[in-house]
Design an enzyme around this catalytic site. Structure first.
Site, PDB file in Angstrom:
ATOM      1  N   ARG A 107      65.930  15.808 -59.382  1.00 26.88           N
ATOM      2  CA  ARG A 107      66.046  15.957 -60.843  1.00 26.88           C
ATOM      3  C   ARG A 107      64.667  16.163 -61.461  1.00 26.88           C
ATOM      4  O   ARG A 107      64.492  16.991 -62.363  1.00 26.88           O
ATOM      5  CB  ARG A 107      66.726  14.748 -61.466  1.00 26.88           C
ATOM      6  N   CYS A 153      62.736   8.106 -67.969  1.00 29.60           N
ATOM      7  CA  CYS A 153      63.708   8.539 -66.957  1.00 29.60           C
ATOM      8  C   CYS A 153      64.600   9.569 -67.627  1.00 29.60           C
ATOM      9  O   CYS A 153      64.112  10.465 -68.306  1.00 29.60           O
ATOM     10  CB  CYS A 153      64.491   7.341 -66.428  1.00 29.60           C
TER      11      CYS A 153
END
Length: 290
Positions: free
Chosen positions: A189, A248
């Site tokens: 990611r 995040c």
């Protein structure tokens, strides 16, 4: 008072001491939001209450949130009112846990610090460690009768013990060397190879990558302070720990890195709660893939 981690044995001793303690089960599943509560109902630490990421630890009411992204923080007074409704007092030792590698429970740990309550700790090893040690468990949901007879806590807001950073601040310092961004998402990611949750793949330019589960050993416990310190030193290089801003996808899985740095003796570092989900939805901000 426990302020970072608490072991199963320490929690058991605390419970038998008669001291004020509140335990919260924060188990959650991003892909199936109702699953966390279902697991709590099936089995949880005896006496534990449930804290839901979507319902209690975030808000989607624009008039009550302090940031954007997928899991916006509720305003501090809104969160404090919920804590009171759960019977939390000024002198309560709070213990949080989950079944997810101590990921979601970190959110409640951080939010209590944000509201000025230092006596909160993450159960090291989570629910799995509790069960493995034959800790007392129970099942069932909290009934309306139980809730109505529960005393309202006297929890009150105090000065924040952690630093919350917003998108404007991260953007303003993106290239001046005063901040060190650490992204807690998985490497694919971070690199922008996959993106299952947000509309844009990639990462904030200049951010370092340390997946949150890197902080755990093979048995599911936090690594030792020495191990964590060495790993963060290797990651940071010449950057100073007090410049670190964690993020995040939505401000949740970044917290294990915040906690790990504190366990390592590197201080209490900042959190960018809007994280990638707010950053990549903000017009004109740069996004990088690598």
């Amino acid at each position: 008072m426990y302020t970072t981690l608490i072991s199963v044995a320490q929690l058991q001793a605390f419970q038998t001491s008669g001291a004020a303690v509140a335990v919260f089960d924060c188990t959650f599943d991003l892909m199936n939001p109702s699953a966390g509560y279902a697991q709590y109902v099936e089995q949880h630490i005896a006496g534990a209450q449930h804290a839901d990421l979507d319902l209690h630890l975030a808000t989607h009411d624009a008039s009550k949130r302090v940031n954007g992204g997928r899991h916006p923080l509720p305003q501090r007074d809104v969160f404090a009112a919920w804590l009171q409704s759960m019977g939390v007092n000024q002198d309560t030792q709070v213990v949080v846990y989950d079944r997810n590698g101590m990921n979601y429970c970190g959110r409640l740990w951080w939010m209590l610090k944000w509201c000025g309550h230092d006596a909160v700790a993450v159960l090291d090893g989570g629910f799995q460690a509790w069960v493995a040690a034959s800790g007392s468990v129970t099942s069932g949901e909290t009934t309306t009768a139980t809730k109505t007879t529960q005393a309202i806590g006297n929890f009150a807001l105090r000065e924040p013990l952690v630093r919350l950073v917003d998108t404007a601040t991260v953007s303003a310092h993106l290239n001046d060397g005063s901040q060190t961004l650490i992204d807690a998402r998985g490497a694919p990611r971070y690199r922008g190879e996959v993106e299952p949750l947000d509309p844009v793949a990639g990462h904030i330019p200049g951010a370092l990558n340390r997946p949150f589960n890197t902080n755990l050993n093979a048995k599911g416990f936090f690594k030792s302070a020495d191990e964590l310190r060495a790993e963060f030193a290797a990651l940071l290089g010449d950057a100073k720990p007090d410049t670190v801003v964690h993020h995040c996808g939505s401000g949740v899985s970044a917290v294990p890195n915040v906690l790990a740095m504190e366990v390592a003796g590197l201080g209490r570092t900042a959190l960018y709660a809007g994280s990638w989900s707010e950053w990549c939805n903000t017009p004109s901000l740069p996004c990088k893939r690598s």
